[in-house]
Design an enzyme around this catalytic site. Structure first.
Site, short mmCIF file in Angstrom:
data_model
loop_
_atom_site.label_atom_id
_atom_site.label_comp_id
_atom_site.label_asym_id
_atom_site.label_seq_id
_atom_site.Cartn_x
_atom_site.Cartn_y
_atom_site.Cartn_z
N HIS A 1 -54.02 -30.29 25.16
CA HIS A 1 -54.55 -30.78 26.43
C HIS A 1 -54.44 -32.29 26.59
O HIS A 1 -54.79 -32.84 27.64
CB HIS A 1 -56.00 -30.31 26.64
CG HIS A 1 -57.03 -31.05 25.88
ND1 HIS A 1 -57.85 -31.99 26.46
CD2 HIS A 1 -57.41 -30.98 24.59
CE1 HIS A 1 -58.70 -32.46 25.56
NE2 HIS A 1 -58.44 -31.87 24.41
N ASN B 1 -57.69 -43.35 20.37
CA ASN B 1 -58.10 -42.71 21.62
C ASN B 1 -58.92 -43.61 22.53
O ASN B 1 -58.98 -43.39 23.74
CB ASN B 1 -58.90 -41.44 21.31
CG ASN B 1 -60.14 -41.72 20.49
OD1 ASN B 1 -60.08 -42.37 19.46
ND2 ASN B 1 -61.29 -41.22 20.95
N SER C 1 -52.83 -31.85 19.74
CA SER C 1 -53.65 -31.15 20.72
C SER C 1 -52.86 -30.94 22.00
O SER C 1 -52.18 -31.87 22.47
CB SER C 1 -54.92 -31.95 21.02
OG SER C 1 -55.68 -31.35 22.04
N GLN D 1 -53.38 -38.40 20.31
CA GLN D 1 -53.05 -39.32 21.40
C GLN D 1 -51.63 -39.86 21.30
O GLN D 1 -51.18 -40.58 22.19
CB GLN D 1 -54.04 -40.50 21.40
CG GLN D 1 -55.49 -40.11 21.63
CD GLN D 1 -55.78 -39.73 23.07
OE1 GLN D 1 -54.99 -39.98 23.98
NE2 GLN D 1 -56.94 -39.12 23.30
N CYS E 1 -66.57 -37.52 23.86
CA CYS E 1 -67.63 -36.95 23.04
C CYS E 1 -68.76 -37.95 22.81
O CYS E 1 -69.94 -37.60 22.83
CB CYS E 1 -67.07 -36.46 21.70
SG CYS E 1 -66.05 -37.66 20.84
#
Length: 377
Positions: free
Chosen positions: A200, A150, A198, A178, A320
Site C-alpha cells: 500500500h 518514513n 509493503s 518507503q 501510527c
C-alpha cells in the site's frame, strides 16, 4: 476540494492494480495451496507476483516470502534472524530513526536477553558510517537500517552499510517499505540479506507485503502452521487477489520509476516555492526521496495547524505515532528542538498528485500559518 498529501501513510490504489486483482475475487478464487485446477490457477498469479517483486530489487523469485505487510515482515526479520543466530552472535544494531515496528521488535528482543545497539544519526538524519564501523564486531548477528525514512524521507547509504556489515560477518536487513518501487535497490550491490516491503506504499492494496530473504539465510519461524511460505518460514493461506495487486504495483513501479521520481521532484520545487517563510526542512536536502517534505514553521503549533487544514490531508509524522498522540522520535533523534518539532508537518505527494493540487494546498497551508502567526504577534 479535498487534497490528499499523506502519501507516506498510504497511497491510492492504481486503477491498473485494481484491474489485476479483480479475477482473483471471482473466477480465480481457488486456494493457491490446493492441488487441483482452481488452486493451480490461483498459484500461477502468486508465481508471477514473486517474479515482478524480485525483479525490482535484483533478486530471484525464490527470495519472496509473502506477509500481511511490512510490520509483520520486520518482526519476522528481526526476531527470526536473532533467534536463529549462532551463540556467539547475540547483538542487533539499528538506528534511532527506524520505524516503531523495528524499534519495538528490537526492544522486545532485548527483554529476551539479546544485546541491542541503537545508534544515533547525524543532524541530517543520515547514519554516521564511522560510528557504525566502530560499533560493529563479531558479536553482531544483524544490522537493520531503513532505506528511506518514513517521516523525513532521507535515503541511507545502504551499499556502504552492507559492506561494513559484511566485513564483520553480520547479516543485513532493510525496512524498504518507503523505498521499494521509488528508489533503485539492488540486493547484490547493497549486500542485503533481508528486505521488507509493503503494497500500500506503492499504489497497491493494504493487507499484504513481503520479506525478501536471501536463500540460505537462517531465519527462525515466527508463525507456525501449514508452512506455506519460504519452505515453512511463514504459515497461513495466502490471499491471491492482494498478492496479484502487489505484483502489479511492483511491475508498474519498475516501468515508471524515473517518471515518478521526476514528478516528485517537480512537485517538491513547486511546493517550496509557494510555502511561507520562515520555514525549516527536517532531514538532508539532497539524499532524500522528494515525495516527502517534513517542514517546520516557527511560531506555529503543528497540531492546531492540522486542525485548521480541513481540506488538506497531511500529517505531523508517522500515522501510527500521530494516532497515539506521540511526538516524533525521528525528529528527536535529529536533535530538532521540541518547539520546532511541534511546529512540523509531513507533506507527501505521489503519482496522482497534480500541480494544481500542490499549488492550492500550499496556498491553504500558507493561509493557516499566516493566521496563527498573526494571532501570536
Amino acid at each position: 476540494m479535498r487534497i490528499y498529501l499523506d502519501y507516506q501513510a498510504t497511497t491510492p490504489l492504481d486503477p491498473a492494480v485494481r484491474e489485476a486483482m479483480e479475477p482473483y475475487w471471482s473466477d480465480s478464487f481457488g486456494n493457491p495451496h490446493s492441488e487441483h485446477r482452481h488452486g493451480w490457477q490461483a498459484a500461477a498469479g502468486l508465481d508471477k507476483a514473486r517474479q515482478d517483486i524480485a525483479a525490482l530489487v535484483g533478486a530471484d523469485a525464490e527470495w519472496t516470502v509473502f506477509t500481511s505487510g511490512a510490520t509483520e515482515a520486520n518482526n519476522l526479520a528481526l526476531k527470526g534472524v536473532m533467534e536463529a543466530a549462532p551463540a556467539g552472535r547475540r547483538r542487533l544494531v539499528t538506528l534511532a530513526t527506524e520505524h516503531s515496528c523495528v524499534l519495538e521488535s528490537a526492544r522486545a528482543l532485548e527483554l529476551r536477553g539479546y544485546d541491542l545497539s541503537v545508534l544515533p544519526v547525524q543532524r541530517n538524519g543520515i547514519v554516521d558510517l564511522g560510528l557504525l564501523e566502530e560499533t560493529l564486531g563479531d558479536d553482531v548477528a544483524l544490522v537493520s537500517i531503513m532505506a528511506v525514512n518514513n517521516e523525513i524521507g532521507v535515503i541511507q547509504p545502504m551499499a556502504e552499510i552492507g559492506a561494513l556489515a559484511r566485513n564483520c560477518g553480520a547479516l543485513v536487513h532493510s525496512d524498504a517499505a518507503q523505498a521499494f518501487g521509488k528508489v533503485a535497490l539492488d540486493v547484490q550491490a547493497m549486500s542485503l540479506d533481508l528486505v521488507s516491503i509493503s503494497a500500500h506504499k506503492i499504489y497497491g492494496p493494504k493487507g499484504v507485503g513481503g520479506l525478501l530473504v536471501r536463500p540460505g539465510t537462517p531465519v527462525a519461524t515466527q508463525m507456525h502452521g501449514g508452512g506455506q511460505e519460504g519452505g515453512g518460514l511463514r504459515s497461513g493461506t495466502l490471499a491471491p487477489a492482494l498478492i496479484a495487486g502487489l505484483g502489479k504495483a511492483a511491475q508498474i513501479a519498475a516501468a515508471r520509476m524515473d517518471a515518478d521520481r521526476a514528478h516528485a521532484e517537480n512537485l517538491w520545487q513547486l511546493m517550496l516555492e509557494n510555502l511561507p517563510a520562515p520555514h525549516l526542512i527536517n532531514g538532508d536536502l539532497e539524499r532524500r526521496w522528494h515525495g516527502n517534505l517534513n517542514i517546520s514553521f516557527p511560531g506555529v503549533d503543528g497540531a492546531r495547524l492540522l486542525a485548521d487544514l480541513r481540506r488538506v490531508s497531511v500529517s505531523s509524522g508517522a500515522a501510527c505515532a500521530s494516532a497515539a498522540g506521540r511526538h516524533s522520535h525521528v525528529l528527536n533523534a535529529l536533535g530538532v528542538p521540541r518547539d520546532q518539532a511541534k511546529a512540523s508537518l509531513r507533506i507527501g505527494w505521489g503519482r496522482f498528485t497534480t500541480e494544481e493540487e500542490t499549488e492550492k494546498a500550499a496556498e491553504m497551508i500558507s493561509e493557516a500559518v499566516a493566521a496563527q502567526r498573526r494571532m501570536a504577534a
